[in-house]
Motif scaffolding. Sequence first.
Motif, PDB file in Angstrom:
ATOM      1  N   GLN A 285      69.513  67.366 -23.639  1.00  9.37           N
ATOM      2  CA  GLN A 285      70.446  66.474 -24.363  1.00  9.37           C
ATOM      3  C   GLN A 285      69.730  65.182 -24.730  1.00  9.37           C
ATOM      4  O   GLN A 285      70.198  64.096 -24.448  1.00  9.37           O
ATOM      5  CB  GLN A 285      71.727  66.200 -23.556  1.00  9.37           C
TER       6      GLN A 285
ATOM      7  N   THR B 245      73.271  56.511 -14.124  1.00  9.49           N
ATOM      8  CA  THR B 245      74.073  56.309 -15.335  1.00  9.49           C
ATOM      9  C   THR B 245      74.798  54.968 -15.260  1.00  9.49           C
ATOM     10  O   THR B 245      75.581  54.711 -14.343  1.00  9.49           O
ATOM     11  CB  THR B 245      75.082  57.474 -15.497  1.00  9.49           C
TER      12      THR B 245
ATOM     13  N   ILE C 234      81.048  60.110 -15.475  1.00 15.38           N
ATOM     14  CA  ILE C 234      81.214  60.176 -16.936  1.00 15.38           C
ATOM     15  C   ILE C 234      80.567  61.453 -17.441  1.00 15.38           C
ATOM     16  O   ILE C 234      79.701  62.030 -16.754  1.00 15.38           O
ATOM     17  CB  ILE C 234      80.629  58.889 -17.601  1.00 15.38           C
ATOM     18  N   GLY C 235      80.965  61.895 -18.610  1.00 15.10           N
ATOM     19  CA  GLY C 235      80.400  63.136 -19.178  1.00 15.10           C
ATOM     20  C   GLY C 235      80.708  64.298 -18.250  1.00 15.10           C
ATOM     21  O   GLY C 235      81.843  64.476 -17.795  1.00 15.10           O
ATOM     22  N   GLY C 236      79.687  65.056 -17.922  1.00 11.40           N
ATOM     23  CA  GLY C 236      79.881  66.229 -17.073  1.00 11.40           C
ATOM     24  C   GLY C 236      80.361  65.879 -15.676  1.00 11.40           C
ATOM     25  O   GLY C 236      80.877  66.735 -14.958  1.00 11.40           O
ATOM     26  N   SER C 237      80.203  64.636 -15.262  1.00 11.56           N
ATOM     27  CA  SER C 237      80.643  64.233 -13.934  1.00 11.56           C
ATOM     28  C   SER C 237      82.085  63.719 -13.950  1.00 11.56           C
ATOM     29  O   SER C 237      82.569  63.175 -12.953  1.00 11.56           O
ATOM     30  CB  SER C 237      79.693  63.155 -13.386  1.00 11.56           C
TER      31      SER C 237
ATOM     32  N   SER D  91      77.628  61.420  -9.962  1.00  6.25           N
ATOM     33  CA  SER D  91      76.581  61.232 -10.968  1.00  6.25           C
ATOM     34  C   SER D  91      75.376  62.072 -10.584  1.00  6.25           C
ATOM     35  O   SER D  91      74.785  61.846  -9.521  1.00  6.25           O
ATOM     36  CB  SER D  91      76.178  59.753 -11.066  1.00  6.25           C
ATOM     37  N   LYS D  92      75.027  62.985 -11.448  1.00  7.57           N
ATOM     38  CA  LYS D  92      73.868  63.842 -11.166  1.00  7.57           C
ATOM     39  C   LYS D  92      72.615  62.981 -10.933  1.00  7.57           C
ATOM     40  O   LYS D  92      71.916  63.142  -9.962  1.00  7.57           O
ATOM     41  CB  LYS D  92      73.663  64.798 -12.346  1.00  7.57           C
ATOM     42  N   THR D  93      72.385  62.042 -11.825  1.00  6.25           N
ATOM     43  CA  THR D  93      71.171  61.235 -11.744  1.00  6.25           C
ATOM     44  C   THR D  93      71.336  60.010 -10.842  1.00  6.25           C
ATOM     45  O   THR D  93      70.362  59.467 -10.350  1.00  6.25           O
ATOM     46  CB  THR D  93      70.807  60.714 -13.143  1.00  6.25           C
TER      47      THR D  93
ATOM     48  N   VAL E 246      71.236  61.872 -26.539  1.00  4.03           N
ATOM     49  CA  VAL E 246      72.072  60.807 -25.983  1.00  4.03           C
ATOM     50  C   VAL E 246      71.232  59.594 -25.558  1.00  4.03           C
ATOM     51  O   VAL E 246      71.773  58.565 -25.166  1.00  4.03           O
ATOM     52  CB  VAL E 246      72.905  61.296 -24.768  1.00  4.03           C
TER      53      VAL E 246
ATOM     54  N   LYS F  59      71.402  54.696 -25.387  1.00  2.53           N
ATOM     55  CA  LYS F  59      71.338  54.037 -24.075  1.00  2.53           C
ATOM     56  C   LYS F  59      70.263  52.952 -24.084  1.00  2.53           C
ATOM     57  O   LYS F  59      70.474  51.838 -23.585  1.00  2.53           O
ATOM     58  CB  LYS F  59      70.963  55.063 -22.987  1.00  2.53           C
TER      59      LYS F  59
ATOM     60  N   GLU G 165      77.137  69.031 -26.835  1.00  6.82           N
ATOM     61  CA  GLU G 165      75.931  68.498 -26.191  1.00  6.82           C
ATOM     62  C   GLU G 165      74.905  69.624 -26.016  1.00  6.82           C
ATOM     63  O   GLU G 165      73.707  69.386 -25.981  1.00  6.82           O
ATOM     64  CB  GLU G 165      76.274  67.850 -24.833  1.00  6.82           C
TER      65      GLU G 165
ATOM     66  N   GLY H 193      74.623  68.811 -16.312  1.00  8.25           N
ATOM     67  CA  GLY H 193      75.831  67.997 -16.093  1.00  8.25           C
ATOM     68  C   GLY H 193      77.077  68.669 -16.641  1.00  8.25           C
ATOM     69  O   GLY H 193      78.121  68.726 -15.991  1.00  8.25           O
TER      70      GLY H 193
ATOM     71  N   GLN I  22      82.018  68.540 -24.889  1.00  7.50           N
ATOM     72  CA  GLN I  22      80.711  68.258 -24.286  1.00  7.50           C
ATOM     73  C   GLN I  22      79.937  69.552 -24.091  1.00  7.50           C
ATOM     74  O   GLN I  22      78.748  69.639 -24.422  1.00  7.50           O
ATOM     75  CB  GLN I  22      80.847  67.530 -22.939  1.00  7.50           C
TER      76      GLN I  22
HETATM   77  O1  LIG Z   1      76.029  62.790 -13.978  1.00  9.92           O
HETATM   78  P1  LIG Z   1      75.249  61.712 -14.631  1.00  9.92           P
HETATM   79  O2  LIG Z   1      73.786  61.779 -14.307  1.00  9.92           O
HETATM   80  O3  LIG Z   1      75.822  60.361 -14.344  1.00  9.92           O
HETATM   81  O4  LIG Z   1      75.330  61.937 -16.195  1.00  9.92           O
HETATM   82  C1  LIG Z   1      76.552  61.888 -16.870  1.00  9.92           C
HETATM   83  C2  LIG Z   1      76.433  62.473 -18.242  1.00  9.92           C
HETATM   84  O5  LIG Z   1      75.500  61.745 -19.004  1.00  9.92           O
HETATM   85  C3  LIG Z   1      74.736  62.607 -19.821  1.00  9.92           C
HETATM   86  O6  LIG Z   1      73.465  62.680 -19.310  1.00  9.92           O
HETATM   87  C4  LIG Z   1      74.703  62.126 -21.244  1.00  9.92           C
HETATM   88  O7  LIG Z   1      74.329  60.786 -21.295  1.00  9.92           O
HETATM   89  C5  LIG Z   1      75.450  63.950 -19.714  1.00  9.92           C
HETATM   90  O8  LIG Z   1      74.624  65.020 -20.002  1.00  9.92           O
HETATM   91  C6  LIG Z   1      75.948  63.893 -18.313  1.00  9.92           C
HETATM   92  O9  LIG Z   1      76.945  64.834 -18.066  1.00  9.92           O
END
Ligand SMILES: O=P(O)(O)OC[C@H]1O[C@](O)(CO)[C@@H](O)[C@@H]1O
Length: 557
Positions: free
Chosen positions: A514, A222, A164-167, A217-219, A517, A521, A366, A280, A362
Amino acid sequence: MSELDARPGANGRTPLDRTPEWAALGKHRSELGELHLRELFAADPERGRRYTLQVGDLHVDYAKHLVTDRTLDLLRALAEATDVAGLRDAMFRGEKINTTEDRAVLHTALRAPRDAVIEVDGENVVPAVHAVLDKMGVFAEKVRSGEWTGHTGKRIRTVVNIGIGGSDLGPAMAYEVLRSYTARDLDVRFVSNVDGADLHEAVRDLDAAETLFIVASKTFTTIETITNATSARDWLLTGLRAGTDAVAKHFVALSTNAEGVADFGIDVANMFEFWDWVGGRYSYDSAIGLSLMIAIGPEQFREMLDGFHLVDEHFRTAPPEQNVPLLLGLLGVWYGAFFDAQAHAVLPYSHYLSKFTAYLQQLDMESNGKSVDRDGNPVGWQTGPVVWGTPGTNGQHAYYQLLHQGTKVIPADFIGFAEPVADLLPGLVAQHDLLLANFFAQTQALAFGKTPEEVAAEGVPAELVPHKTFKGNHPTTTVLAGSLTPSVLGQLVALYEHKVFVQGAIWNIDSFDQWGVELGKVLAKRIEPVLLTGEGTEALDSSTAELVARYRALRGR
Ligand SMILES: O=P(O)(O)OC[C@H]1O[C@](O)(CO)[C@@H](O)[C@@H]1O
């Protein structure tokens, strides 16, 4: 001394609206008054030629902007006073310019050539970037050739990117843009929304044995992505009637969080890594682009990266008068500050760019949707605009009315290509002139309009003249390229990335965090159990409590 004068300057900087350069621009704006583009063009027959720049394959016409040579000088003086070049160089050097997260900002390293040296904390990051690109290339080729098979030995026919988002937005946009370069025997789909309907629609006609999920997902925390990935795994194992050992052949991960990936049950050998210095929304040219690489192949992916790099180098080295991202950034600052423009339209005249503006939303909103400066002081000037738009010809028959005759100042970017895409059916190629005729006609109409005298001269009854008059003077940039190649896509995206950078630097905001956001959450996490149990409504505000009660009643709880 006024209260405003006493505001501390961020990083020792004088607040933007207290600088002599800002004051000079304000004065200049008043002097320009209601100056019309018709007058600017009449005064200088060379304007159309003089107000163009070239970067790579992109021909950029900015003649239809409400600026004079003096405006441009003053804007460049503002860029100098706010040290845009200093921050730019710090970014390229790998300094931690994302101060609120204490991170370097190095998406430019993702497209640096193999022999470049870019250090973060004393370590050259380029070899790791290329190691991941190579690993992605090997994997992409295996999937494309059919060498990589699923649990039952069948080749992969569909790749589903879950993120989602950048991913999501980057690879989804680029897949659309480069459709004519994609492998025809392989489908790529994108699932982002936590609404189960998204995953449902994506997989309902698929054979689990032929499906590969990419969890991006970077983190890797999510909630939308982890939830969808968990549901996808259930769907897969049910479809295969297999145990969890089947996951390895059907799931890969793209992330900075190896532990999270392992906890989810994906073998870290099937993880493609990136780093915390990639934001992201700046990440689709990292491992996040794996689905795209599988679709277009590693070579075309490399071409796209080279396109990015070309514009990076231009931004880094071109003098201010020729620096396209600098110019586009400055124009946005000009309209936001001195014309009270709140929005910016991006209007591609290419069907393939249908997701481009959503991607830019975005990237821009963002990054620059901030209201405190880098030291946490409230800013006293406009920051990022509302970015919106869809492919132009469709927009012409919908919302262009407001652009032409509404009350708002909405600068717009028009993006078009001289050549139709390579594999268009021969009969459809002829339509391209009509598309481009519209592309050129719209910026002309927006700039010059139609005067009441011109309307009356056509014999229009007096009472209808105001309705049929176009005041014009609506500013536009036109970006024209030869054709829509992977390199041109990279050039376009890098152009916008750096434009956003320039604006953030001038507005003195952190374009790379960012925090805005986060609150939603946290609240969603709190509300979810209340929806299930009904307990805890008293802690909610009366509006939300009523809505939750209504929802529960509708769900029969
Ligand atoms: O790649 P992730 O960590 O799942 O995050 C997805 C998106 O969520 C965000 O952190 C915003 O909630 C964006 O900046 C990011 O692209």
